[in-house]
Design an enzyme around this catalytic site. Structure first.
Site, PDB file in Angstrom:
ATOM      1  CB  CYS A 100       4.674   2.309  10.038  1.00  0.00           C
ATOM      2  SG  CYS A 100       2.946   2.659  10.021  1.00  0.00           S
ATOM      3  CB  ALA A 138      -0.949  -0.009   1.187  1.00  0.00           C
ATOM      4  CB  THR A 139       4.264   2.078   1.228  1.00  0.00           C
ATOM      5  OG1 THR A 139       3.985   1.836   2.612  1.00  0.00           O
ATOM      6  CG2 THR A 139       5.259   3.219   1.091  1.00  0.00           C
ATOM      7  CG  ASN A 169      -3.009   3.391  10.122  1.00  0.00           C
ATOM      8  OD1 ASN A 169      -3.571   4.429   9.784  1.00  0.00           O
ATOM      9  ND2 ASN A 169      -1.756   3.368  10.510  1.00  0.00           N
ATOM     10  CG  HIS A 225       1.473  -6.847   5.063  1.00  0.00           C
ATOM     11  ND1 HIS A 225       1.517  -6.407   6.358  1.00  0.00           N
ATOM     12  CD2 HIS A 225       1.782  -5.782   4.300  1.00  0.00           C
ATOM     13  CE1 HIS A 225       1.848  -5.125   6.373  1.00  0.00           C
ATOM     14  NE2 HIS A 225       2.005  -4.722   5.133  1.00  0.00           N
ATOM     15  CD  GLN A 239      -5.075  -1.517   8.942  1.00  0.00           C
ATOM     16  OE1 GLN A 239      -5.697  -2.497   9.355  1.00  0.00           O
ATOM     17  NE2 GLN A 239      -3.765  -1.420   9.076  1.00  0.00           N
TER      18      GLN A 239
HETATM   19  N1  PMP Z   1      -2.008   2.423   4.584  1.00  0.00           N
HETATM   20  C1  PMP Z   1      -2.517   1.950   5.730  1.00  0.00           C
HETATM   21  C2  PMP Z   1      -3.855   2.440   6.197  1.00  0.00           C
HETATM   22  C3  PMP Z   1      -1.805   1.003   6.471  1.00  0.00           C
HETATM   23  O1  PMP Z   1      -2.308   0.532   7.601  1.00  0.00           O
HETATM   24  C4  PMP Z   1      -0.560   0.545   5.974  1.00  0.00           C
HETATM   25  C5  PMP Z   1       0.258  -0.457   6.760  1.00  0.00           C
HETATM   26  N2  PMP Z   1       0.722   0.031   7.987  1.00  0.00           N
HETATM   27  C6  PMP Z   1      -0.075   1.071   4.773  1.00  0.00           C
HETATM   28  C7  PMP Z   1      -0.834   2.015   4.103  1.00  0.00           C
HETATM   29  C8  PMP Z   1       1.238   0.632   4.193  1.00  0.00           C
HETATM   30  O2  PMP Z   1       1.099  -0.645   3.679  1.00  0.00           O
HETATM   31  P1  PMP Z   1       2.359  -1.523   3.228  1.00  0.00           P
HETATM   32  O3  PMP Z   1       2.955  -2.016   4.514  1.00  0.00           O
HETATM   33  O4  PMP Z   1       1.759  -2.605   2.407  1.00  0.00           O
HETATM   34  O5  PMP Z   1       3.262  -0.649   2.468  1.00  0.00           O
END
Ligand code: PMP
Length: 384
Positions: A325, A72-73, A152, A202, A180
Site C-alpha cells: 500500500c 481491514a481498512t 505486514n 483477501h 496478516q
Molecule cells: N492491516 C494490515 C496489517 C494489512 O496488511 C492490510 C492490507 N495491506 C490492511 C490492514 C488493510 O486491509 P484491506 O486491504 O482489507 O483494507
C-alpha cells in the site's frame, strides 16, 4: 512466468471460495436482499449467517460478535474512531505503535484532529512492542490500545496475550489488527482478551473488498458507527450486505481454520530455505525478529543497492519493497526505520511473502534470481 511471492499484499482466491461465490451470484435462490423479510431474503440471510459463524469460529468468537466491513481498512477505522468517540466521556487518549498499518495510523491522525491524544509507541530493534512499554504508556484517560498481531512488512508477532491481560486489568479496550495473522497464527479472542479485532478476506485466500470486525458482546455498546444509513449489522455498519462476498469470506475462514497448522508447517522450511539462500551473500540483513515471525514473511535489507534498482533486477519475482500500500512512496519504510535501519538499508528492503501455492522449486529459483541480481548490481556500482 512471474513467481508470486507477494501473499502479504494479496493471496490468490481459493477455488472453493470462487466456486461458492459464483454459486451465490448465479443461484436464483440467493439473489434477494439479505435484509428482506420474505422467504427469498431469508434464504440469502441464512447463508450470510452461516458465513458469519464460520468467520467467528476462526477466531473463537460468537457469530453475533462479527460485523461485515469492506476490509481491514474499514474495520480498523470503525474500531478506532467508533470506540474512541463513544468513550470520549471517559477519556480521550489512545495508545498504538508507530509500526501499525496506515489505516490505523491515519485513523489516529483523524482522531487527533478531533481533539484526542495518541501515543505512538516505538518498537525495539527486532520490531517488538514490549508489553511493559504499553503498560507504561497507559494513562487514567486512556480508553483504547490498538496493536497488530502480525506486522505486514516484517511478519513480527506481538505478544497480544500479555497486552490483553494488562489492558483488561486497567479497563482499557484492546483492538487488534489481525489482517496478516488470520490463517497463520492461532487467534482466540477470549484467551487473548481482545475486545475488537480486524480481519480481511483477501489476505486469507478470499476475495478483495470484504472484511470483518469482531466486537465482543461486552464492547458492542461502546462503539458507534462511522457510516450512517439503514440499520444493517445492528446499525454498526449500514448498507446492503454483499451476500457473495460474505459467502466467499466464510469459506475462506473455514479453510483457514482447517489448514492453518499444515500450511504453516510447510511454509516455515520454505521461508528458511529462502533466507539461507539469500543470506549467502554478504551485506544481506534480516529485518524483524529471527523467531517471533509469522510463517509467510521474509523481509531483508540489502546493503549498497537502491531499492528501485533491486526491484527491477528481481522483476521475474512478484515481491515488494516495504508494504504494497506504500508502493507509490519513495520514502524508506517507517517500520524499518523504527528497527534502527539507516534510510539506505530501509530503502533497499525486499519483502518476500509466501503462500499456499509457493513451491520449493519457486523458492530455489527466487534465490537464484536474487543472488545473480544483487551480484550484477554490485558489479555495476561497487560500494564506495
Ligand atoms: N492491516 C494490515 C496489517 C494489512 O496488511 C492490510 C492490507 N495491506 C490492511 C490492514 C488493510 O486491509 P484491506 O486491504 O482489507 O483494507
Amino acid at each position: 512466468m512471474t513467481i508470486y511471492l507477494d501473499h502479504a499484499a494479496a493471496t490468490p482466491v481459493d477455488r472453493a471460495v470462487a466456486a461458492a461465490m459464483c454459486e451465490a451470484l448465479t443461484d436464483p435462490q440467493l439473489q434477494a436482499n439479505p435484509a428482506a423479510t420474505h422467504a427469498a431474503g431469508e434464504a440469502a440471510r441464512g447463508r450470510v449467517e452461516q458465513a458469519r459463524a464460520e468467520v467467528a469460529a476462526l477466531i473463537g468468537a460468537a457469530a453475533g460478535e462479527i460485523v461485515w466491513t469492506s476490509g481491514a481498512t474499514e474495520s480498523n477505522n470503525l474500531a478506532l474512531i467508533g470506540a474512541a468517540r463513544l468513550r470520549a466521556g471517559r477519556g480521550r487518549h489512545l495508545v498504538t505503535a508507530a509500526s501499525e498499518h496506515a489505516s490505523v495510523l491515519a485513523a489516529c491522525d483523524e482522531l487527533e484532529r478531533q481533539g484526542f491524544a495518541v501515543t505512538r509507541l516505538p518498537t525495539d530493534p527486532m520490531g517488538i512492542v514490549e508489553p511493559a512499554v504499553v503498560a507504561a504508556a497507559l494513562r487514567p484517560d486512556t480508553t483504547l490500545v490498538s496493536l497488530m498481531q502480525v506486522n505486514n512488512e516484517t511478519g513480527v508477532v506481538q505478544d497480544i496475550a500479555a497486552i490483553g491481560t494488562l489492558c483488561r486489568e486497567r479497563g482499557v479496550l484492546l483492538h487488534v489488527d489481525a489482517a496478516q495473522a488470520a490463517g497463520r497464527e492461532a487467534i482466540d479472542v477470549r484467551a487473548l482478551q481482545v475486545d475488537l479485532l480486524s480481519l480481511s478476506a483477501h489476505k486469507m485466500y478470499g476475495p478483495k473488498g470484504i472484511g470483518a470486525l469482531f466486537i465482543s458482546r461486552e464492547t458492542v455498546r461502546r462503539v458507534e458507527p462511522v457510516l450512517v444509513g439503514g440499520g444493517q449489522e445492528r446499525g454498526l455498519r449500514p448498507g446492503t450486505v454483499a451476500t457473495h462476498q460474505v459467502i466467499g469470506m466464510g469459506v475462506a475462514a473455514r479453510l483457514a481454520a482447517g489448514r492453518r497448522v499444515e500450511d504453516c508447517a510447510r511454509l516455515v522450511p520454505l521461508r528458511e530455505a529462502l533466507w539461507a539462500g539469500v543470506s549467502r551473500l554478504p551485506g544481506v540483513f534480516l529485518n524483524g525478529h529471527p523467531q517471533r515471525r509469522a510463517c509467510h514473511i521474509l523481509n531483508v535489507s540489502v546493503a549498497g543497492i537502491e531499492g528501485e534498482s533491486l526491484l527491477h533486477a528481481l522483476r521475474e519475482l512478484a515481491v515488494s519493497s516495504g508494504a504494497a500500500c506504500a508502493a507509490e512512496s519513495a520514502e524508506p519504510s517507517a517500520v524499518l526505520r523504527l528497527l534502527g535501519r539507516s534510510p539506505e538499508l530501509a530503502q533497499g528492503a525486499i519483502r518476500f511473502s509466501l503462500g499456499r501455492v509457493t513451491t520449493a522449486v519457486e523458492v530455489a529459483r527466487a534465490v537464484e534470481v536474487f543472488v545473480t541480481g544483487v551480484e550484477r548490481l554490485r558489479r555495476l556500482a561497487p560500494p564506495a
